[in-house]
Design a protein around this motif. Sequence first.
Motif, mmCIF file in Angstrom:
data_model
loop_
_atom_site.group_PDB
_atom_site.id
_atom_site.type_symbol
_atom_site.label_atom_id
_atom_site.label_comp_id
_atom_site.label_asym_id
_atom_site.label_seq_id
_atom_site.Cartn_x
_atom_site.Cartn_y
_atom_site.Cartn_z
ATOM 1 N N SER A 9 7.546 12.639 -9.500
ATOM 2 C CA SER A 9 8.750 12.312 -10.264
ATOM 3 C C SER A 9 9.396 11.000 -9.827
ATOM 4 O O SER A 9 10.445 10.639 -10.337
ATOM 5 N N GLU A 10 8.768 10.298 -8.900
ATOM 6 C CA GLU A 10 9.397 9.067 -8.431
ATOM 7 C C GLU A 10 8.363 7.964 -8.249
ATOM 8 O O GLU A 10 7.180 8.214 -8.059
ATOM 9 N N THR A 11 8.852 6.733 -8.347
ATOM 10 C CA THR A 11 8.024 5.567 -8.101
ATOM 11 C C THR A 11 8.491 4.916 -6.812
ATOM 12 O O THR A 11 9.666 4.539 -6.703
ATOM 13 N N PRO A 12 7.641 4.781 -5.812
ATOM 14 C CA PRO A 12 8.079 4.215 -4.539
ATOM 15 C C PRO A 12 8.419 2.734 -4.670
ATOM 16 O O PRO A 12 7.842 2.016 -5.493
ATOM 17 N N THR A 13 9.367 2.294 -3.880
ATOM 18 C CA THR A 13 9.735 0.888 -3.860
ATOM 19 C C THR A 13 9.005 0.193 -2.715
ATOM 20 O O THR A 13 9.085 0.611 -1.567
ATOM 21 N N ILE A 14 8.270 -0.858 -3.050
ATOM 22 C CA ILE A 14 7.569 -1.667 -2.054
ATOM 23 C C ILE A 14 8.102 -3.088 -2.147
ATOM 24 O O ILE A 14 8.094 -3.698 -3.219
ATOM 25 N N THR A 15 8.584 -3.634 -1.039
ATOM 26 C CA THR A 15 9.143 -4.977 -1.050
ATOM 27 C C THR A 15 8.045 -6.000 -1.289
ATOM 28 O O THR A 15 6.877 -5.802 -0.921
ATOM 29 N N SER A 16 8.394 -7.119 -1.894
ATOM 30 C CA SER A 16 7.406 -8.139 -2.252
ATOM 31 C C SER A 16 6.770 -8.794 -1.035
ATOM 32 O O SER A 16 5.693 -9.389 -1.144
ATOM 33 N N ASN A 17 7.436 -8.701 0.121
ATOM 34 C CA ASN A 17 6.845 -9.287 1.332
ATOM 35 C C ASN A 17 6.169 -8.253 2.226
ATOM 36 O O ASN A 17 5.881 -8.519 3.387
ATOM 37 N N ASP A 18 5.896 -7.059 1.664
ATOM 38 C CA ASP A 18 5.127 -6.062 2.406
ATOM 39 C C ASP A 18 3.722 -6.606 2.641
ATOM 40 O O ASP A 18 3.063 -7.092 1.720
ATOM 41 N N ARG A 19 3.252 -6.530 3.861
ATOM 42 C CA ARG A 19 1.979 -7.145 4.210
ATOM 43 C C ARG A 19 0.774 -6.435 3.578
ATOM 44 O O ARG A 19 -0.285 -7.037 3.406
ATOM 45 N N ALA A 20 0.948 -5.160 3.217
ATOM 46 C CA ALA A 20 -0.119 -4.471 2.483
ATOM 47 C C ALA A 20 -0.321 -5.115 1.121
ATOM 48 O O ALA A 20 -1.456 -5.287 0.652
ATOM 49 N N LEU A 21 0.783 -5.477 0.477
ATOM 50 C CA LEU A 21 0.727 -6.126 -0.831
ATOM 51 C C LEU A 21 0.283 -7.579 -0.716
ATOM 52 O O LEU A 21 -0.515 -8.069 -1.524
ATOM 53 N N GLN A 22 0.768 -8.270 0.299
ATOM 54 C CA GLN A 22 0.471 -9.692 0.451
ATOM 55 C C GLN A 22 -0.954 -9.953 0.930
ATOM 56 O O GLN A 22 -1.623 -10.872 0.455
ATOM 57 N N TYR A 23 -1.423 -9.154 1.899
ATOM 58 C CA TYR A 23 -2.690 -9.463 2.567
ATOM 59 C C TYR A 23 -3.661 -8.285 2.663
ATOM 60 O O TYR A 23 -4.729 -8.430 3.274
ATOM 61 N N GLY A 24 -3.279 -7.137 2.131
ATOM 62 C CA GLY A 24 -4.113 -5.947 2.373
ATOM 63 C C GLY A 24 -4.070 -5.534 3.825
ATOM 64 O O GLY A 24 -5.039 -4.992 4.359
ATOM 65 N N ASP A 25 -2.948 -5.778 4.482
ATOM 66 C CA ASP A 25 -2.805 -5.555 5.925
ATOM 67 C C ASP A 25 -2.442 -4.096 6.190
ATOM 68 O O ASP A 25 -1.270 -3.733 6.304
ATOM 69 N N GLY A 26 -3.480 -3.273 6.241
ATOM 70 C CA GLY A 26 -3.245 -1.855 6.466
ATOM 71 C C GLY A 26 -4.532 -1.066 6.332
ATOM 72 O O GLY A 26 -5.626 -1.632 6.248
ATOM 73 N N PHE A 27 -4.395 0.244 6.269
ATOM 74 C CA PHE A 27 -5.555 1.123 6.206
ATOM 75 C C PHE A 27 -5.130 2.442 5.576
ATOM 76 O O PHE A 27 -3.936 2.686 5.366
ATOM 77 N N PHE A 28 -6.120 3.290 5.261
ATOM 78 C CA PHE A 28 -5.769 4.556 4.598
ATOM 79 C C PHE A 28 -6.825 5.610 4.863
ATOM 80 O O PHE A 28 -7.917 5.325 5.368
ATOM 81 N N THR A 29 -6.473 6.845 4.499
ATOM 82 C CA THR A 29 -7.425 7.946 4.564
ATOM 83 C C THR A 29 -7.074 8.940 3.467
ATOM 84 O O THR A 29 -5.905 9.048 3.066
ATOM 85 N N THR A 30 -8.079 9.643 2.954
ATOM 86 C CA THR A 30 -7.866 10.639 1.903
ATOM 87 C C THR A 30 -8.347 11.994 2.410
ATOM 88 O O THR A 30 -9.475 12.117 2.886
#
Length: 263
Positions: A9-30
């Motif tokens: 029911s919600e859309t998360p807010t991600i700042t434009s300077n988040d490094r995941a958005l800018q550079y793919g600076d992160g990781f994940f698991t499912t």
Amino acid sequence: MDITIITNSETPTITSNDRALQYGDGFFTTIKVENGKPCLLDEHLARLRQCSERLFFDNLNLTEIESNIIKVAKSHSLAVVKVVVSRGAGGRGYQLPEQQTPHVYISCLAFPEPYLTIKADGIALDTLETPLAINPLVAGLKTLNRLEQVLAKHELKQKGFSEGLLLNCNGEVIETTVANLLLLKDGKLYSPHLDKSGIFGVYLAHLQKKLAITFKTISLEECYSADSLFCCNSLMGIVPITRLDEKRFPLDAALDFLAERSL
């Protein structure tokens, strides 16, 4: 560290300077959820720990992440929990921020229906032309940089294939677009080295605790000459491969091998 629980029911807010958005600076698991419990949770947490250490993430509280994963999973009988870790905002250019505040996004998704029957039916593979890069620095990690898989999936769609086998730039067999590869020959299990390319999956780590697996450089010709081939990931488990290009593999023999080992 900040944690965001994403609901339908919600859309998360991600700042434009988040490094995941800018550079793919992160990781994940499912994570597969069954009867309200996250499966292979220890292995998933080990993956997050390894990624955070090798990518120099500071201030990641795995205990807090674990408790939130359990909280999200408990109301679902069958689902997928996805955990995305960003280094957060800040830092000039590529340089790491002096003060890191990682942001963790946890969401719950529907379990993919094809995975419910895929083990009994097996899966067909076609070798793709899209190559995987060679980069020991991030090999084995499930980083947010997944453009190779995006391009491979595009090739799959363009050629009408159901699933594809990926080789690296040296022509070495690495994995499928979504899973690790296992080769059975003369009663022994082999899997490609993942120290130069590819992702070391959670289910492969789980199997390594139960079975003797030899990791080695594997050629396409070795795959064709195998007695059986399998692929595996944390959502579908281990699945027989019934065809690789023009070579077919007996499904019954592969299923018997898995049943004898309670897989």
